[in-house]
Design a protein around this motif. Structure first.
Motif, PDB file in Angstrom:
ATOM      1  N   GLY A   1       0.794  -1.175  -0.044  1.00 21.65           N
ATOM      2  CA  GLY A   1       0.088  -0.042   0.083  1.00 21.65           C
ATOM      3  C   GLY A   1       0.786   1.374   0.000  1.00 21.65           C
ATOM      4  O   GLY A   1       0.485   2.369  -1.097  1.00 21.65           O
ATOM      5  N   VAL A   2       1.852   1.237   0.633  1.00 20.08           N
ATOM      6  CA  VAL A   2       2.771   2.436   1.028  1.00 20.08           C
ATOM      7  C   VAL A   2       3.487   2.842  -0.452  1.00 20.08           C
ATOM      8  O   VAL A   2       3.649   3.938  -0.889  1.00 20.08           O
ATOM      9  N   GLY A   3       3.850   1.395  -1.037  1.00 21.52           N
ATOM     10  CA  GLY A   3       4.444   1.528  -2.158  1.00 21.52           C
ATOM     11  C   GLY A   3       3.648   2.091  -3.399  1.00 21.52           C
ATOM     12  O   GLY A   3       4.179   2.899  -4.197  1.00 21.52           O
ATOM     13  N   VAL A   4       2.717   1.420  -3.474  1.00 25.41           N
ATOM     14  CA  VAL A   4       1.575   2.186  -4.438  1.00 25.41           C
ATOM     15  C   VAL A   4       1.527   3.696  -4.264  1.00 25.41           C
ATOM     16  O   VAL A   4       1.338   4.503  -5.303  1.00 25.41           O
ATOM     17  N   THR A   5       1.255   4.024  -2.904  1.00 22.26           N
ATOM     18  CA  THR A   5       1.037   5.657  -2.781  1.00 22.26           C
ATOM     19  C   THR A   5       2.334   6.532  -2.922  1.00 22.26           C
ATOM     20  O   THR A   5       2.116   7.111  -3.882  1.00 22.26           O
ATOM     21  N   THR A   6       3.561   5.826  -2.899  1.00 22.38           N
ATOM     22  CA  THR A   6       4.646   6.613  -3.338  1.00 22.38           C
ATOM     23  C   THR A   6       4.773   6.749  -4.694  1.00 22.38           C
ATOM     24  O   THR A   6       5.229   7.551  -5.355  1.00 22.38           O
ATOM     25  N   GLY A   7       4.592   5.399  -5.565  1.00 25.92           N
ATOM     26  CA  GLY A   7       4.358   5.414  -6.844  1.00 25.92           C
ATOM     27  C   GLY A   7       3.505   6.417  -7.460  1.00 25.92           C
ATOM     28  O   GLY A   7       3.779   7.044  -8.535  1.00 25.92           O
ATOM     29  N   LEU A   8       2.430   6.437  -6.905  1.00 28.83           N
ATOM     30  CA  LEU A   8       1.468   7.558  -7.436  1.00 28.83           C
ATOM     31  C   LEU A   8       1.976   8.968  -7.323  1.00 28.83           C
ATOM     32  O   LEU A   8       1.790   9.883  -8.152  1.00 28.83           O
ATOM     33  N   ILE A   9       2.406   9.484  -6.082  1.00 28.24           N
ATOM     34  CA  ILE A   9       3.014  10.630  -5.843  1.00 28.24           C
ATOM     35  C   ILE A   9       4.068  10.886  -6.850  1.00 28.24           C
ATOM     36  O   ILE A   9       4.283  12.172  -7.471  1.00 28.24           O
TER      37      ILE A   9
END
Length: 348
Positions: free
Chosen positions: A137-145
């Motif tokens: 989840g944190v990885g997806v958030t970071t990638g989208l940012i």
């Protein structure tokens, strides 16, 4: 007196067979899309492959390994925040070897392997599972940012491709998901979500709430992972996209591809979806679609080799110790009449 046994009716055979059939058809459809797209543009793809030098391929493979290592450190940071710190040599085989499960169709195999390896290292299965999900989840958030400044470029890539409907859907999904994923990283809300998950798994709640420190630490390692993954791609495309513009565009394309393909759970390791999204990003930077597609295929090949190499190195270093370590009694789901005993031992 033991607790009453609750019998759970087994899933109906026809439902299990239907799910399996849908997964098989989805994978076959993805494979057909990859093969057909490559066949239709084979002259350009073949020419692109021949243009790559061994120096670029070697450096690209090395940076792919670095990206996987950073992802492992992000996983270690998050699991360590759940009251079970791990040394690098213990975390590496759990995460890197377990990640090979992502090459099987479905969304659970990597988690299953990681839970079993974590259990052998003395980590609760439940905490390994929750930690792995949180890192995703944190990885997806970071990638989208990291992707957000390049949404306009992504739409340019959609217009340059022959798949405007699917491309537009993917980019709009990124835009819609971004605020939700950012909000879910707020520590009190994330603690509440994890608490509900632990209750659903019938495991004890976390000893302390999740704070900003593990979230930001995990995000920092994820940023390193995306930057090195983008460098891996740029080393392949730098002849067509030189300079800082090409490097930042490669990072954006990788972040878009790796974050959104996470949701394509039926495809092994996001197969097909990641290549399509990466090609969209490269096409938006001005690269011809056929060349962009060839580069994504080479990137997939190198990352697969990197996955196997990193897992093999981690296994050689750490799995022997894990194999001979004491197995804790704790399971992901409780038995009907659990016996009292000590919790998972701490790993120095």
């Amino acid at each position: 007196m033991g607790q009453p046994v609750v019998e759970v009716a087994p899933a109906k055979p026809w439902r299990a067979r239907l799910i399996t059939a849908v997964r098989i058809l989805a994978v076959l459809g993805i494979v057909y899309f990859i093969v057909a797209t490559t066949r239709d543009q084979w002259p350009e793809v073949q020419a692109t492959f021949r243009s790559l030098s061994w120096t670029s391929l070697t450096l690209s493979l090395f940076t792919a390994v670095l990206s996987l290592w950073a992802t492992m450190m992000a996983w270690r940071s998050m699991v360590g925040s759940m009251d079970h710190p791990l040394r690098v040599r213990d975390a590496a085989p759990i995460m890197l070897v377990g990640s090979l499960g992502k090459y099987l169709p479905g969304s659970v195999w990597a988690y299953v392997v990681q839970m079993e390896l974590g259990r052998r290292a003395g980590v609760s299965r439940a905490k390994v599972f929750i930690g792995s999900v949180l890192v995703s989840g944190v990885g997806v958030t970071t990638g989208l940012i990291l992707t957000s400044p390049g949404f306009g470029t992504a739409f340019d890539g959609v217009r340059a491709s022959k798949h405007e409907v699917f491309g537009s859907l993917a980019v709009w999904s990124s835009i819609i998901l971004l605020p939700f994923t950012v909000v879910c990283c707020y520590p009190p809300l994330l603690t509440w979500i994890v608490g509900r998950a632990m209750r659903l798994l019938r495991r004890p709640p976390l000893d302390r709430p999740i704070t900003w420190r593990p979230i930001l630490s995990t995000m920092a390692w994820c940023v390193v992972g995306y930057l090195t993954a983008g460098l891996h791609l740029w080393l392949l495309v730098r002849a067509q996209l030189p300079g800082l513009h090409g490097l930042t565009g490669s990072i954006f394309a990788m972040a878009l591809a790796m974050s959104i393909s996470t949701f394509v759970i039926v495809a092994p390791s996001g197969l097909g979806a990641r290549e399509f999204l990466m090609a969209l990003g490269l096409a938006g930077l001005g690269m011809p679609w056929a060349t962009a597609w060839a580069m994504t295929l080479m990137s997939r090949l190198l990352f697969t080799v990197a996955d196997v190499a990193a897992a093999g190195a981690a296994a050689a270093v750490g799995l022997r110790r894990i194999r001979h370590s004491q197995l804790p009694d704790e399971e992901l789901l409780p038995s009907p009449d659990p016996a009292p005993g000590p919790g998972p031992r701490a790993v120095a």
